[in-house]
Design an enzyme around this catalytic site. Structure first.
Site, PDB file in Angstrom:
ATOM      1  CE  LYS A 189       0.530   5.115   1.946  1.00 29.52           C
ATOM      2  NZ  LYS A 189      -0.248   5.606   3.115  1.00 29.52           N
TER       3      LYS A 189
ATOM      4  CB  SER B 260       2.697   6.367   5.768  1.00 26.58           C
ATOM      5  OG  SER B 260       1.356   6.203   5.327  1.00 26.58           O
TER       6      SER B 260
ATOM      7  CB  SER C 142      -0.788   8.414   5.924  1.00 33.34           C
ATOM      8  OG  SER C 142       0.025   8.042   7.008  1.00 33.34           O
TER       9      SER C 142
HETATM   10  N1  GLN Z   1       1.741   9.063  11.004  1.00 32.09           N
HETATM   11  C1  GLN Z   1       0.728   8.210  11.541  1.00 32.09           C
HETATM   12  C2  GLN Z   1       1.331   6.913  11.992  1.00 32.09           C
HETATM   13  O1  GLN Z   1       2.499   6.773  11.945  1.00 32.09           O
HETATM   14  C3  GLN Z   1      -0.357   7.989  10.537  1.00 32.09           C
HETATM   15  C4  GLN Z   1      -0.088   6.891   9.595  1.00 32.09           C
HETATM   16  C5  GLN Z   1      -1.155   6.707   8.555  1.00 32.09           C
HETATM   17  O2  GLN Z   1      -2.097   7.490   8.459  1.00 32.09           O
HETATM   18  N2  GLN Z   1      -1.018   5.642   7.820  1.00 32.09           N
HETATM   19  O3  GLN Z   1       0.650   6.016  12.408  1.00 32.09           O
END
Ligand code: GLN
Length: 501
Positions: free
Chosen positions: A81, A156, A180
């Protein structure tokens, strides 16, 4: 040959490499070819490092030929990532703010991958600074879901999950601050693990919310996730929150896969209302399978979990607003100089205006407000109290059960644009995953089947801190039974991707 190699699991590839049946160069080249064929459509990668990956593969092949004993996954390629620093390669965190920035050092996770001999194929797409559940907030265009390219792959870490699900990489690294890793796994029919907070070093991980961020495996099988977990976990003096204790025996647990006598708590607050009926149906079928294999399934209540989302969206923006202050046009990446007589302040303002996307700005504003004097106690302080209650709910639940279970995400993969104008609907994707981040406990998502719309569904297990091995045990047991039930690995039900070379 190529298509055979890309469909192998990391465990199978590792065995074939060790037996000398295939070279790492062949394995890497097969995946590079696949990326060339399908990534024009999928957009899982922001950067492909063909030369670097092939050089690493050649090195492993030579060392193997020379009779050196090598780590288990040596020669098996991986995607990373784009939020983890990789020396000499672009690292953007999905933001225009860091366009063109080349990391001068390796994150500990990256260094461990290299030390274990995993060639790095490239860097994967993500929502900007890991804020989002669809990759639509990436500064470089969204990633598409290999099951249906009109749909989001989750976020994400949609790039890492899609790369694995589209057979562009056998393994990938994600990061999970609120879901994410796990939510994209559920959206793409793959496996995703958020290890115990402190179990994997955050050194060199571009911070979103430091008290929540955790890197972990994205794979196609539970055993592959365990093999990768073992590579990246362990104490790191460069991360003050890193836990100085032995890594849980995750590989052994994944191989054991025995739930006889295991007590599984179904969290009342993490299912039912708001969850699509097919997701609940696949979840309950999974529980039936586990019950049939000798697990004891009980309902548990964690009353404060209903406040997890609200607490998270105060704590996360607060930490993010502070972490993102470093993008000030002076140190990293983008610098925009406005017309006229620019001052440090106008350069900073113009750069942050141009470099950050709408969701990032929204959260910086929210966090700055929540931390401001006069509001701190009412917002940030209250959210921290809720966080304590959530940890207490977990502690109480783990007093009576070994692991907890819930659907991973309330919906299957949605269409592009469906939730883009409704931040709260997007945030609700993580209603079941966020409690684990707030309490620092580990979580694993694996496919529970396919919904009637033909899209994959996910089930998640949660365990006490540093008991990550329990997740792999129960996950591998369920995976094996689901394989029997569905007749094929769930991922092979995905439609073939069109080759766009
Ligand atoms: N979807 C969640 C957010 O927008 C989690 C993001 C993540 O785990 N990086 O914060």
């Amino acid at each position: 040959m190529t298509s055979e190699l890309i469909r192998q699991t990391a465990d199978q590839l590792a065995q074939a490499l060790a037996a000398g049946e295939v070279s790492s160069v062949d394995v890497v080249q097969a995946h590079l070819d696949r990326i060339a064929d399908v990534d024009g459509t999928i957009n899982a990668f922001l950067h492909v490092d063909a030369d670097g990956a092939l050089a690493a593969a050649r090195d492993i092949d030579q060392r193997r030929a020379a009779g050196q004993s090598l780590p288990t996954l040596a020669g098996v390629p991986i995607a990373v990532k784009d939020v983890l620093c990789t020396r000499g390669l672009p690292t953007t965190a999905g933001s225009r703010m860091l366009e063109g920035w080349i990391a001068p050092y390796d994150a500990t996770v990256t260094a461990k991958l290299k030390a274990a001999g995993l060639p790095i194929l490239g860097k994967t797409n993500m929502d900007e600074f890991a804020m989002g559940s669809s990759t639509e907030h990436s500064g470089y265009g969204p990633t598409r879901n290999p099951w249906d390219v009109e749909r989001i792959p989750g976020g994400s870490g949609g790039g890492s999950a899609a790369a694995v699900a589209a057979f562009e990489a056998p393994l990938a690294i994600g990061t999970d601050t609120g879901g994410s890793i796990r939510q994209p796994a559920a959206m793409t029919g793959s496996v995703g693990v958020k290890p115990t907070y402190g179990g994997v070093s955050r050194y060199g991980l571009i911070a979103l919310a430091s008290s929540l961020d955790q890197a972990g495996p994205c794979t196609r099988t539970v055993l592959d996730a365990a093999l990768l977990h073992e590579v990246i976990a362990g104490h790191d003096p460069n991360d003050s929150t890193s836990i100085d204790r032995p890594v849980p025996a995750v590989v052994e647990a994944a191989r054991r896969a025995d739930v006889q006598g295991l007590r599984i708590g179904v969290v009342k607050e993490l299912s039912g209302d708001g969850f699509e009926p097919d997701i609940v149906a696949r979840f309950e079928e999974s529980l039936d399978l586990l019950r049939g294999a000798g697990a004891e399934i009980v309902e548990v209540s964690c009353p404060s979990f209903v406040h997890a989302l609200a607490a998270y969206y105060l704590i996360l923006p607060s930490e993010a607003s502070s972490n993102l202050a470093r993008f000030d046009a002076m140190r990293y990446g983008l610098r925009v100089t406005p017309e006229g007589d620019p001052s440090a302040e106008t350069v900073m303002a113009a750069t942050r205006d141009a470099g950050f996307g709408a969701e990032v700005k929204r959260r910086i504003i929210l966090g700055t407000y929540a931390l401001s004097s006069g509001y701190y106690d009412a917002y940030y302080g209250s959210a921290q109290k809720v966080r304590t209650l959530i940890a207490a709910d977990f502690a109480k639940a783990f007093g009576t059960v070994d692991v907890l279970a819930s659907p991973t995400s309330p919906t299957t993969a949605f269409k592009f644009g469906d939730k883009l104008d409704d931040p709260l609907a997007m945030y609700a994707q993580d209603v079941a995953t966020i409690p684990a981040n707030l309490a620092g406990v580990p979580g694993l998502s694996l496919p529970s089947g396919v919904a009637s719309d033909g899209l994959p569904t996910g089930i998640q297990f949660l365990a006490p801190a540093m008991a990550d091995d329990r997740l792999y045990n129960v996950g591998a047991a369920l995976e094996r039974m689901l394989l029997g039930q569905w007749g094929v690995p769930i991922l092979t039900s995905a439609p073939e991707l069109e080759v766009v070379r």
